[in-house]
Design a protein around this motif. Structure first.
Motif, PDB file in Angstrom:
ATOM      1  N   LEU B 259       0.791  -1.239   0.000  1.00  0.00           N
ATOM      2  CA  LEU B 259       0.000   0.000   0.000  1.00  0.00           C
ATOM      3  C   LEU B 259       0.826   1.294   0.000  1.00  0.00           C
ATOM      4  CD1 LEU B 259      -3.038  -0.947   2.308  1.00  0.00           C
ATOM      5  CD2 LEU B 259      -2.880  -1.000  -0.187  1.00  0.00           C
ATOM      6  N   PRO B 260       1.969   1.368   0.692  1.00  0.00           N
ATOM      7  CA  PRO B 260       2.717   2.633   0.637  1.00  0.00           C
ATOM      8  C   PRO B 260       3.106   3.034  -0.785  1.00  0.00           C
ATOM      9  CG  PRO B 260       3.511   1.287   2.444  1.00  0.00           C
ATOM     10  CD  PRO B 260       2.570   0.422   1.641  1.00  0.00           C
ATOM     11  N   MET B 263      -0.696   3.421  -2.980  1.00  0.00           N
ATOM     12  CA  MET B 263      -1.545   4.573  -2.658  1.00  0.00           C
ATOM     13  C   MET B 263      -1.034   5.875  -3.256  1.00  0.00           C
ATOM     14  SD  MET B 263      -4.147   3.331  -1.161  1.00  0.00           S
ATOM     15  CE  MET B 263      -4.896   4.932  -0.833  1.00  0.00           C
ATOM     16  N   LYS B 264       0.242   5.913  -3.614  1.00  0.00           N
ATOM     17  CA  LYS B 264       0.794   7.144  -4.197  1.00  0.00           C
ATOM     18  C   LYS B 264       0.480   7.281  -5.682  1.00  0.00           C
ATOM     19  CE  LYS B 264       4.786   7.803  -1.199  1.00  0.00           C
ATOM     20  NZ  LYS B 264       6.183   7.385  -1.103  1.00  0.00           N
ATOM     21  N   LYS B 265      -0.015   6.227  -6.289  1.00  0.00           N
ATOM     22  CA  LYS B 265      -0.186   6.259  -7.747  1.00  0.00           C
ATOM     23  C   LYS B 265      -1.435   7.052  -8.128  1.00  0.00           C
ATOM     24  CE  LYS B 265       2.084   1.859  -8.648  1.00  0.00           C
ATOM     25  NZ  LYS B 265       1.869   0.473  -9.118  1.00  0.00           N
ATOM     26  N   ALA B 266      -1.284   7.925  -9.094  1.00  0.00           N
ATOM     27  CA  ALA B 266      -2.401   8.769  -9.531  1.00  0.00           C
ATOM     28  C   ALA B 266      -3.495   7.946 -10.204  1.00  0.00           C
ATOM     29  CB  ALA B 266      -1.894   9.841 -10.491  1.00  0.00           C
ATOM     30  N   PHE B 268      -4.686   5.101  -9.200  1.00  0.00           N
ATOM     31  CA  PHE B 268      -5.339   4.171  -8.272  1.00  0.00           C
ATOM     32  C   PHE B 268      -6.160   4.938  -7.249  1.00  0.00           C
ATOM     33  CE2 PHE B 268      -5.613   1.911  -4.219  1.00  0.00           C
ATOM     34  CZ  PHE B 268      -6.296   0.793  -4.655  1.00  0.00           C
ATOM     35  N   GLU B 269      -7.330   4.433  -6.943  1.00  0.00           N
ATOM     36  CA  GLU B 269      -8.059   4.929  -5.779  1.00  0.00           C
ATOM     37  C   GLU B 269      -8.838   3.801  -5.132  1.00  0.00           C
ATOM     38  OE1 GLU B 269     -10.385   8.070  -7.838  1.00  0.00           O
ATOM     39  OE2 GLU B 269     -12.147   7.006  -7.084  1.00  0.00           O
ATOM     40  N   VAL B 270      -9.112   3.972  -3.832  1.00  0.00           N
ATOM     41  CA  VAL B 270      -9.902   2.989  -3.100  1.00  0.00           C
ATOM     42  C   VAL B 270     -11.096   3.698  -2.489  1.00  0.00           C
ATOM     43  CG1 VAL B 270      -8.386   3.242  -1.059  1.00  0.00           C
ATOM     44  CG2 VAL B 270      -9.932   1.280  -1.219  1.00  0.00           C
ATOM     45  N   ARG B 271     -12.267   3.074  -2.579  1.00  0.00           N
ATOM     46  CA  ARG B 271     -13.449   3.577  -1.874  1.00  0.00           C
ATOM     47  C   ARG B 271     -13.760   2.621  -0.731  1.00  0.00           C
ATOM     48  NH1 ARG B 271     -16.241   4.833  -7.361  1.00  0.00           N
ATOM     49  NH2 ARG B 271     -14.786   6.453  -7.999  1.00  0.00           N
TER      50      ARG B 271
END
Lengths: 250, 588
Positions: B259-260, B263-266, B268-271
């Motif tokens: 995840l570190p 999560m920084k990748k433009a 990718f997102e999580v809901r």
């Protein structure tokens, strides 16, 4: 109700207690879209609230006296430790019964309720709070009928004999209370209280941990891992520290 | 009203181990990826706090990090003639919830299945004849050990597994597992320092001609930086591993290994706190249009996507397929249908050895710190003269001394009173426990489907689990108990107790969260739900990733194989599927 830590209506607590059951209630969403970095905000963590003994939140005074008498037989005072009453096991159970455990708010409680196979677990409609209310009343009603005395009025060896009968399911308690099932709940909760971290109210001064030699919340044993068969030298520590750090009333 | 959201290239259901691996691989490929997670965001810094992570009541007994039955449970029964009732509390197994999934609170035993495990049906038929497995419904996986090796390697290096190789490119390695398949290189980290009980167990085993070795562990034996550049810390043997998040960054999980970076990748997102209700299929049912999910306020959304990856817990993957109409639900009477077929579990048994003169300091422990003997696992031994197939790893992995749950006492000890207390104090430090973790082989009548009566909080049917231990597996477990008794005698001690596995699977006492099958992989679309790349036979832009793909379970923990299958599926999507999106990778 006093607490050492402020109670915050935390997102996860809320979700696990209310929102999941009331999805048609006024819309409150904790859903988040997270992107671009690991989310972090100060004080986002969710520390436990410490139980402060004093007063009863679930039990009536009469119920509390009965539960204190029971836990003091399940965990008797002897040369190994203080008894369950002094350790706070009844306080522990009282506080558990006003929380998520008491109301089964995290469990599946939809019907229909049907007779179960032994492998299917508890299938009753009553939650633990209701089971305590009914079970404690049934114990004393039964004893008054049979012996003319309530549980607290019995001698310790008579109390033990009655608890032994309950454990074996040999007494027919009134109002459909199943003696062995209720005894199992009492025993489970008493042991939880006696052996859990003292912050939950039932392991006063880490009495059970000192008795066993469990060091509690220390979290780092790298200096002792290779010392096979040698006693661990340090005394236990709780999540809330050690009693002497907390001052009077702790 | 369902709100329609902008399209994504990929939507992933669940952000645990497999979701995080797939998301990281496919964002590297340049795809725009969204993960929809039913539970909350969780991370070490905020949620696994070193000030209170060591709370047995909250995390182990009340199970704060787990899926709560009010959110979703299942019904269970032991055979199809019975009426299934809901597991009102989870007991025998404990599914995870939230970001990181069950990978947050696992112990960390990280195994490779063997080539012979992947060829169970062919191997057993060739060796012992078809009649020997006539009561079982075992299958081949459609892959070989050699196919899987690079992906196991990838997962073990991502996760920083501590262990000792037993076979590097065909060369047996002293101190490792001589029964394992050849591997390309050793584990990324050396074995953990041993505590006292596994050390004695290994000495006893070796003196009997058995082959003990350090259990491959996702608890770090030293600080480790993984190929993504993420550093984990050394395990401190705190004894709060399974059921707990690790506050030391020393147990591998999505949080500590993926995840570190992800999560920084433009792209990718999580809901979070958003539950997928079903996969939406195009008319005709041959392709997925996206997923419908509901957030914690009850607001419903349609999320269009070109590719849908089911990366929830295996059991939940299977239920989502059933609720979405992906594939046909298995019918044990006709044998038709594949979704829900070959549900398997784990066949465990245990031994306690009681001593007077030893102090094991049981609280000095880690989830996967111990020794294993594989001499009676899977295909390691000849079953010619025996009345069963399969086997078990024998594990001495004392994971904790947490006193609500771990208070071994001599058989016959009362459960309360002064005699109980005395025996509890005597047994606490001086008891050595070990266990057999046995294979679970499929049968026709062990399966998953939808319950006709009980519903979830949205009014959708719960999944129904019909399961009992097959006779074959009970015989296997008894044989293993006999072998364990021999080890117990060798260990000495004043007394030992054996807990044998009996028929009548009980959903109440904890046994194992190794639920496998229900959406199994294979080469025949009539007997498997997904192909060898975990792509749905029926809806080719859906992949179903997890232990749901295991045709049967080996005598080993599943996570290593789940991680390897995730990397393999990611490889197939990146290098094959995207060349011709929507097309099957294997022709039926």
């Amino acid at each position: 109700m006093s607490h050492r830590y402020p109670i915050r209506m935390n997102r996860r607590l809320f979700l696990s207690s209310v929102a999941m059951l009331t999805i048609t209630a006024p819309a409150v969403s904790f859903a988040r879209t997270i992107s671009g970095s690991l989310p972090w905000e100060p004080m986002a963590s969710d520390p436990p609230a410490r139980v402060i003994p004093g007063g009863w939140q679930f039990f009536t005074p009469k119920e509390a006296a009965l539960v204190e008498a029971i836990v003091d037989r399940l965990v008797p005072h002897d040369d190994l430790s203080i008894g369950g009453k002094e350790a706070g096991c009844a306080v522990y159970i009282d506080r558990q019964l006003v929380g998520a455990f008491g109301t089964s708010s995290r469990l599946y409680t939809q019907g229909p309720f049907k007779p179960a196979l032994p492998t299917q677990g508890y299938q009753g409609e009553a939650d633990p709070a209701q089971r305590y209310r009914a079970g404690l009343a049934a114990m004393d009603a039964f004893l008054k009928q049979r012996d003319g005395k309530t549980f607290v009025e019995l001698k310790p060896e008579e109390q033990d004999a009655f608890l032994t009968e309950m454990e074996a399911g040999k007494v027919d308690l009134p109002n459909g209370v199943k003696a062995a099932g209720f005894f199992g709940l009492l025993l489970q909760n008493t042991m939880e209280g006696f052996f859990a971290d003292p912050i939950y109210g039932g392991n006063k001064d880490m009495a059970s941990w000192r008795m066993l030699g469990f060091p509690g919340a220390r979290y780092d044993y790298r200096d002792h891992v290779a010392k096979h068969n040698q006693p661990y030298p340090l005394t236990p520590v709780s999540i809330a520290g050690r009693p002497e750090w907390l001052g009077k009333g702790a | 009203m369902t709100r329609i959201l902008p399209r994504k290239d990929v939507v992933i259901v669940g952000l645990g181990w497999t979701g995080a691996i797939l998301a990281n691989e496919l964002t590297d490929q340049g795809l725009d990826v969204l993960a929809v997670e039913r539970g909350p965001w969780r991370d070490t810094a905020t949620d696994f706090n070193i000030g209170y992570a060591q709370d047995e009541l909250r995390y182990s007994i009340r199970r704060d990090l787990f899926l709560q039955p009010v959110v979703e449970t299942m019904t269970m029964r032991n055979d199809p003639s019975q009426t299934a009732l809901p597991m009102r509390d989870f007991g025998s197994f404990l599914p995870g919830n939230g970001v990181g999934g069950a990978g947050v609170h696992w112990n960390g035993h990280t195994w490779r299945f063997w080539d012979s495990d992947f060829k169970t049906k062919t191997n057993l038929t060739n060796k012992y004849g078809a009649a020997r497995i006539a009561d079982l419904q075992v299958e081949d996986w459609g892959v070989t050990g050699a196919d899987m090796e690079p992906y196991y390697d990838q997962f073990e290096y991502l996760a920083g597994i501590s262990g000792k190789a037993g076979n590097i490119k065909g060369q047996l390695q002293e101190g490792g597992n001589p029964f394992e398949d050849p591997r390309a290189r050793d584990y990324p980290n050396p074995p953990m320092q041993m505590t006292y009980a596994p050390t004695l167990f290994a000495e006893a085993g070796r003196s009997m001609g058995l082959h003990p070795f350090p259990t491959p562990s996702a608890n770090m034996s030293r600080a480790y930086t993984n190929p993504l550049g993420i550093t984990l810390g050394q395990c401190t043997f705190c004894g709060f591993c399974e059921r707990f998040g690790c506050a030391n960054y020393s147990k591998s999980s999505a949080q500590t290994t993926v995840l570190p970076v992800l999560m920084k990748k433009a792209n990718f997102e999580v809901r979070t706190d958003s539950e997928v209700l079903h996969v939406d299929l195009a008319s005709g049912g041959k392709s997925a249009r996206g997923v419908t999910y509901i957030d914690s306020s009850g607001e419903e959304y349609f999320q269009p996507a070109d590719l849908v990856l089911l990366c929830a817990y295996g059991l939940h993957n299977v239920r989502l397929m059933m609720l979405s109409g992906i594939g046909k639900i298995y019918d044990p009477n006709s044998g038709e249908g594949t979704v829900g077929r070959n549900y398997c579990y784990q066949t465990n048994a245990g031994v306690q050895v009681f001593f007077d003169d030893k102090n094991f300091n049981p609280f000095i422990a880690a989830g996967a710190l111990g020794q294993t003997i594989d001499d009676f696992n899977g295909d390691a031994f000849d079953h010619g003269g025996l009345d069963f197939v399969g086997g078990a790893g024998i594990n001495c992995i004392p994971t904790n001394g947490r006193p609500i749950g771990t208070r071994p006492t001599l058989p016959g000890t009362p459960k309360w009173g002064s005699a109980w207390k005395k025996a509890t104090v005597e047994g606490y430090k001086s008891t050595l426990s070990f266990s057999s973790q046995g294979s679970s082989y499929a049968t026709r009548a062990n399966y998953l489907d939808l319950d006709p009566t009980y519903k979830d909080r949205f009014g959708r049917p719960l999944m129904r689990m019909t399961f009992d231990f097959p006779d074959n597996d009970v015989r296997m477990s008894n044989y293993l108990c006999d072998r364990m008794e021999e080890i117990a005698k060798k260990l000495g001690g004043k007394q030992y107790a054996v807990g044998r596995r009996k028929k009548g699977w009980d959903s109440v006492p904890y046994q194992s969260t190794h639920n496998t099958g229900g959406a199994i992989m294979g080469t025949d679309p009539k007997r498997s739900a997904v192909n060898v790349f975990l792509q749905s036979w029926d809806v080719p832009n859906v992949f179903v990733i997890g232990a749901s793909a295991f045709p049967q379970n080996a005598g080993k923990n599943p996570t290593g194989t789940v991680g390897a299958l995730a990397f393999r599926a990611a490889d197939a999507i990146r290098n094959q599927y995207l060349r011709n999106p929507g097309a099957p990778l294997v022709q039926a």
